[in-house]
Design a protein around this motif. Structure first.
Motif, PDB file in Angstrom:
ATOM      1  N   VAL A   1       1.247 -33.380  29.225  1.00  0.00           N
ATOM      2  CA  VAL A   1       1.822 -32.027  29.226  1.00  0.00           C
ATOM      3  C   VAL A   1       1.430 -31.271  27.959  1.00  0.00           C
ATOM      4  O   VAL A   1       1.117 -30.069  27.998  1.00  0.00           O
ATOM      5  N   ILE A   2       1.433 -31.974  26.836  1.00  0.00           N
ATOM      6  CA  ILE A   2       1.087 -31.326  25.567  1.00  0.00           C
ATOM      7  C   ILE A   2      -0.376 -30.909  25.557  1.00  0.00           C
ATOM      8  O   ILE A   2      -0.728 -29.828  25.073  1.00  0.00           O
ATOM      9  N   ALA A   3      -1.239 -31.756  26.097  1.00  0.00           N
ATOM     10  CA  ALA A   3      -2.659 -31.396  26.169  1.00  0.00           C
ATOM     11  C   ALA A   3      -2.860 -30.140  27.004  1.00  0.00           C
ATOM     12  O   ALA A   3      -3.666 -29.266  26.655  1.00  0.00           O
ATOM     13  N   GLU A   4      -2.142 -30.027  28.116  1.00  0.00           N
ATOM     14  CA  GLU A   4      -2.233 -28.823  28.944  1.00  0.00           C
ATOM     15  C   GLU A   4      -1.719 -27.599  28.192  1.00  0.00           C
ATOM     16  O   GLU A   4      -2.296 -26.511  28.281  1.00  0.00           O
ATOM     17  N   ALA A   5      -0.612 -27.780  27.447  1.00  0.00           N
ATOM     18  CA  ALA A   5      -0.050 -26.657  26.696  1.00  0.00           C
ATOM     19  C   ALA A   5      -1.005 -26.199  25.599  1.00  0.00           C
ATOM     20  O   ALA A   5      -1.170 -24.995  25.358  1.00  0.00           O
ATOM     21  N   ARG A   6      -1.655 -27.159  24.950  1.00  0.00           N
ATOM     22  CA  ARG A   6      -2.608 -26.794  23.900  1.00  0.00           C
ATOM     23  C   ARG A   6      -3.814 -26.080  24.473  1.00  0.00           C
ATOM     24  O   ARG A   6      -4.333 -25.131  23.880  1.00  0.00           O
ATOM     25  N   ALA A   7      -4.269 -26.536  25.648  1.00  0.00           N
ATOM     26  CA  ALA A   7      -5.426 -25.899  26.270  1.00  0.00           C
ATOM     27  C   ALA A   7      -5.114 -24.490  26.749  1.00  0.00           C
ATOM     28  O   ALA A   7      -6.002 -23.628  26.808  1.00  0.00           O
ATOM     29  N   ALA A   8      -3.852 -24.255  27.104  1.00  0.00           N
ATOM     30  CA  ALA A   8      -3.468 -22.939  27.608  1.00  0.00           C
ATOM     31  C   ALA A   8      -3.298 -21.915  26.500  1.00  0.00           C
ATOM     32  O   ALA A   8      -3.259 -20.705  26.775  1.00  0.00           O
ATOM     33  N   LYS A   9      -3.198 -22.389  25.259  1.00  0.00           N
ATOM     34  CA  LYS A   9      -3.026 -21.441  24.162  1.00  0.00           C
ATOM     35  C   LYS A   9      -4.302 -20.647  23.957  1.00  0.00           C
ATOM     36  O   LYS A   9      -5.408 -21.193  24.027  1.00  0.00           O
ATOM     37  N   PRO A  10      -4.184 -19.348  23.681  1.00  0.00           N
ATOM     38  CA  PRO A  10      -5.391 -18.540  23.443  1.00  0.00           C
ATOM     39  C   PRO A  10      -6.093 -18.971  22.167  1.00  0.00           C
ATOM     40  O   PRO A  10      -5.467 -19.402  21.202  1.00  0.00           O
ATOM     41  N   VAL A  11      -7.415 -18.878  22.200  1.00  0.00           N
ATOM     42  CA  VAL A  11      -8.200 -19.234  21.023  1.00  0.00           C
ATOM     43  C   VAL A  11      -7.942 -18.205  19.932  1.00  0.00           C
ATOM     44  O   VAL A  11      -7.986 -16.994  20.157  1.00  0.00           O
ATOM     45  N   GLU A  12      -7.633 -18.721  18.744  1.00  0.00           N
ATOM     46  CA  GLU A  12      -7.349 -17.821  17.625  1.00  0.00           C
ATOM     47  C   GLU A  12      -8.621 -17.102  17.212  1.00  0.00           C
ATOM     48  O   GLU A  12      -9.659 -17.704  16.973  1.00  0.00           O
ATOM     49  N   GLU A  13      -8.522 -15.783  17.163  1.00  0.00           N
ATOM     50  CA  GLU A  13      -9.653 -14.972  16.760  1.00  0.00           C
ATOM     51  C   GLU A  13      -9.724 -14.900  15.236  1.00  0.00           C
ATOM     52  O   GLU A  13      -8.766 -15.177  14.531  1.00  0.00           O
ATOM     53  N   ALA A  14     -10.904 -14.546  14.764  1.00  0.00           N
ATOM     54  CA  ALA A  14     -11.058 -14.357  13.327  1.00  0.00           C
ATOM     55  C   ALA A  14     -10.179 -13.204  12.861  1.00  0.00           C
ATOM     56  O   ALA A  14      -9.872 -12.281  13.611  1.00  0.00           O
ATOM     57  N   THR A  15      -9.778 -13.303  11.618  1.00  0.00           N
ATOM     58  CA  THR A  15      -8.905 -12.277  11.062  1.00  0.00           C
ATOM     59  C   THR A  15      -9.584 -10.919  11.113  1.00  0.00           C
ATOM     60  O   THR A  15     -10.731 -10.756  10.666  1.00  0.00           O
ATOM     61  N   ARG A  16      -8.892  -9.957  11.662  1.00  0.00           N
ATOM     62  CA  ARG A  16      -9.434  -8.609  11.758  1.00  0.00           C
ATOM     63  C   ARG A  16      -8.858  -7.754  10.647  1.00  0.00           C
ATOM     64  O   ARG A  16      -7.665  -7.788  10.359  1.00  0.00           O
ATOM     65  N   ILE A  17      -9.715  -7.009  10.002  1.00  0.00           N
ATOM     66  CA  ILE A  17      -9.297  -6.108   8.939  1.00  0.00           C
ATOM     67  C   ILE A  17      -9.159  -4.714   9.536  1.00  0.00           C
ATOM     68  O   ILE A  17     -10.111  -4.153  10.068  1.00  0.00           O
ATOM     69  N   VAL A  18      -7.956  -4.181   9.465  1.00  0.00           N
ATOM     70  CA  VAL A  18      -7.676  -2.864  10.011  1.00  0.00           C
ATOM     71  C   VAL A  18      -7.671  -1.860   8.871  1.00  0.00           C
ATOM     72  O   VAL A  18      -6.916  -2.004   7.905  1.00  0.00           O
ATOM     73  N   ILE A  19      -8.529  -0.859   8.975  1.00  0.00           N
ATOM     74  CA  ILE A  19      -8.630   0.179   7.953  1.00  0.00           C
ATOM     75  C   ILE A  19      -7.958   1.435   8.491  1.00  0.00           C
ATOM     76  O   ILE A  19      -8.325   1.939   9.558  1.00  0.00           O
ATOM     77  N   ARG A  20      -6.967   1.894   7.749  1.00  0.00           N
ATOM     78  CA  ARG A  20      -6.254   3.114   8.139  1.00  0.00           C
ATOM     79  C   ARG A  20      -6.430   4.158   7.035  1.00  0.00           C
ATOM     80  O   ARG A  20      -5.648   4.196   6.084  1.00  0.00           O
ATOM     81  N   PRO A  21      -7.467   4.982   7.139  1.00  0.00           N
ATOM     82  CA  PRO A  21      -7.678   5.984   6.082  1.00  0.00           C
ATOM     83  C   PRO A  21      -6.577   7.027   6.093  1.00  0.00           C
ATOM     84  O   PRO A  21      -5.966   7.319   7.115  1.00  0.00           O
ATOM     85  N   LYS A  22      -6.320   7.572   4.914  1.00  0.00           N
ATOM     86  CA  LYS A  22      -5.308   8.609   4.798  1.00  0.00           C
ATOM     87  C   LYS A  22      -5.809   9.918   5.413  1.00  0.00           C
ATOM     88  O   LYS A  22      -7.005  10.179   5.467  1.00  0.00           O
ATOM     89  N   ALA A  23      -4.878  10.709   5.857  1.00  0.00           N
ATOM     90  CA  ALA A  23      -5.233  12.013   6.410  1.00  0.00           C
ATOM     91  C   ALA A  23      -5.814  12.900   5.311  1.00  0.00           C
ATOM     92  O   ALA A  23      -5.475  12.769   4.124  1.00  0.00           O
ATOM     93  N   VAL A  24      -6.698  13.808   5.711  1.00  0.00           N
ATOM     94  CA  VAL A  24      -7.368  14.656   4.723  1.00  0.00           C
ATOM     95  C   VAL A  24      -6.373  15.581   4.021  1.00  0.00           C
ATOM     96  O   VAL A  24      -6.620  16.036   2.902  1.00  0.00           O
ATOM     97  N   ASP A  25      -5.239  15.871   4.683  1.00  0.00           N
ATOM     98  CA  ASP A  25      -4.264  16.764   4.082  1.00  0.00           C
ATOM     99  C   ASP A  25      -3.094  15.996   3.461  1.00  0.00           C
ATOM    100  O   ASP A  25      -2.052  16.584   3.172  1.00  0.00           O
ATOM    101  N   ASP A  26      -3.257  14.704   3.256  1.00  0.00           N
ATOM    102  CA  ASP A  26      -2.192  13.896   2.665  1.00  0.00           C
ATOM    103  C   ASP A  26      -2.217  14.081   1.165  1.00  0.00           C
ATOM    104  O   ASP A  26      -3.161  13.660   0.478  1.00  0.00           O
TER     105      ASP A  26
END
Length: 479
Positions: free
Chosen positions: A328-353
């Motif tokens: 059961v544990i092997a099935e649960a581990r296989a069902a888990k989604p593959v961890e993706e590489a860390t994504r860097i999210v860039i949120r630039p400031k607004a031009v009028d900030d």
């Protein structure tokens, strides 16, 4: 004596930044050689780090106040202050960090996972770093920023593949002791297990961990007994195993009603509906236990449960159970989604900030909020007029005065910079733009100008004597 703690309130304080130094270089034949004040050192951070060798939060239960060291102030001759030492606090795998309101700040899972619980304060700039072509000799330095202080709550949620749940004295501790090398306390009275026990099981090519959760009783999800304290340890488990006592001596209990009660408590706690369940009928080595197991097994299988009959004492049925759990544990581990590489999210400031806001409050105070203005205020020595003028210039360049005018501020109106509990309040005068002219050219010291030739100095002295003599001759005391 308490040996296991899975929830503590921790008071952390990062180190303060060191103050900058206001100093002038001096040496033989050159007493005023220019500013040479060094910067202050950064304050130490408070960091939580997952350590697999730590299994309890007991140390923080006894010592809940933790503080990093402060940065050292700068010194003359361009010497930077020593940085504060970071404070690293090891925590068990599966520790959840919350604020005082219960909001999750971090979920620390995996060896080496870190979280900065308190950010050290920046060191203040010395007057050497503040010098420029227009400010050749600053007579001030910036103060170091205070380190971040906060109250956090640490909750430990056991990281295991299998959770054994059931009534007190159902045989969970005995079962984990024969399935793994764990050696929990075992006795013939309820609530023998007061802390979760972890064991490692190897079945074929699968290695998994199993946790013995202290006994649950009706009302556990509402805080009755030990359930509320330890139900959190079930959250991370992939498989739930109901351990049912087929030889209970209590006349008002039977394995089926025990199962229904535990399922109700798990439902009330929430978030566990998707976990696969396995039922273990324990203590079949007792004749009455085997008879009862034979009676209720068909009913449990009709409900869709996989049922295993075992005896922890006689060690029967354990191999089939361990291999079934591994599958059961092997099935649960296989069902888990593959961890993706860390994504860097860039949120630039607004031009009028603009980086700050100006709001008019009910009491007539104009409040300025923003990272830069508030940081600049913390760095200012208000006992130094030149430092205050420097702050005024910085705020003016940022556009604070223009925004105050747009918001309707008038001369004499109150202005507060910062939060209500830690703000600098002053009566605003719309002359901050002229601060440099009012205080002179701040940071310029005529003593640091290039020396005049001797002949020029002699001519200047003679001209000054002639001027005084002329004024005396023109003075008529009898006029």
């Amino acid at each position: 004596m308490t040996t296991f703690v899975d929830r503590v309130e921790l008071h952390v304080a990062a180190g303060n930044g060191g103050h900058g130094c206001a100093s002038v270089h001096r040496e033989k034949f050159k007493p005023l050689g220019g500013p040479d004040g060094g910067n202050g050192g950064r304050g130490g951070d408070v960091t939580l780090v997952v350590d697999q060798d730590i299994t309890t939060l007991l140390d923080y239960h006894h010592s809940p106040h933790r503080k990093a060291t402060n940065g050292q102030p700068g010194a003359g001759d361009h010497r930077t202050g020593k940085e504060g030492q970071d404070l690293v606090l090891p925590v068990p795998d599966g520790t959840v960090v919350l604020d005082r309101n219960g909001n999750v700040l971090a979920d620390l899972v995996g060896q080496g996972t870190t979280f900065v619980a308190g950010q050290g304060g920046r060191g203040g700039l010395g007057n050497a770093a503040l010098a420029s072509a227009r400010r050749k000799a600053p007579g001030f330095a910036l103060l170091g920023e205070p380190g971040e202080s906060r109250d956090i709550v640490l909750e430990l949620k056991t990281v295991a593949d299998v959770a054994l749940v059931g009534y007190p004295s159902a045989g969970k501790s005995s079962l984990i002791s024969v399935l793994s090398a764990a050696k929990p306390k075992i006795a013939d009275y309820p609530f023998t297990t007061l802390v979760p026990n972890l064991g490692v099981v190897t079945a074929g090519g699968t290695v998994y961990t199993i946790a013995d959760v202290p006994g649950l009783i009706p009302g556990a999800s509402q805080g009755k007994g030990l359930g509320l304290e330890f139900l959190r340890h079930v959250e991370r488990c992939s498989v739930l195993v109901h351990v049912l006592d087929t030889a209970t001596l209590e006349s008002d209990r039977d394995p089926v009603s025990d199962l229904d009660m535990i399922e109700e408590e798990l439902k009330q706690y929430g978030g566990l509906d998707d976990r696969p369940r396995i039922v273990v009928l324990n203590k079949i080595d007792i004749p009455d236990g085997q008879d009862l197991a034979d009676m209720i097994r068909p009913e449990l299988e009709e409900r869709g449960y996989r049922v295993f009959e075992v005896s922890a004492v006689a060690r029967t049925g354990l191999k089939e159970l361990s291999y079934a759990l591994a599958s059961v544990i092997a099935e649960a581990r296989a069902a888990k989604p593959v961890e993706e590489a860390t994504r860097i999210v860039i949120r630039p400031k607004a031009v009028d900030d603009a980086g700050f806001t100006v709001t008019l409050e009910e009491d007539g105070i104009y409040r300025v909020r923003g990272e830069k203005p508030e940081r600049w205020v913390r760095q200012t020595d208000f006992n130094n007029d030149e430092a205050v003028g420097y702050l005024a210039d910085r705020l003016n360049r940022l556009g604070v005065e223009d925004e105050l005018m747009k918001a309707g501020a008038r001369a004499g109106d109150g202005v507060a910079i910062g939060a209500e509990d830690n703000a600098v309040v002053f009566d605003w005068e719309p002359t901050m733009a002229a601060g440099a002219e009012m205080l002179g050219r701040r940071g310029e010291d005529h003593r640091l100008e290039a020396p005049r030739p001797a002949a020029q100095r002699r001519r200047d002295r003679e001209a000054e004597r002639d001027e005084v003599s002329k004024e005396y001759q023109e003075f008529d005391p009898f006029a």
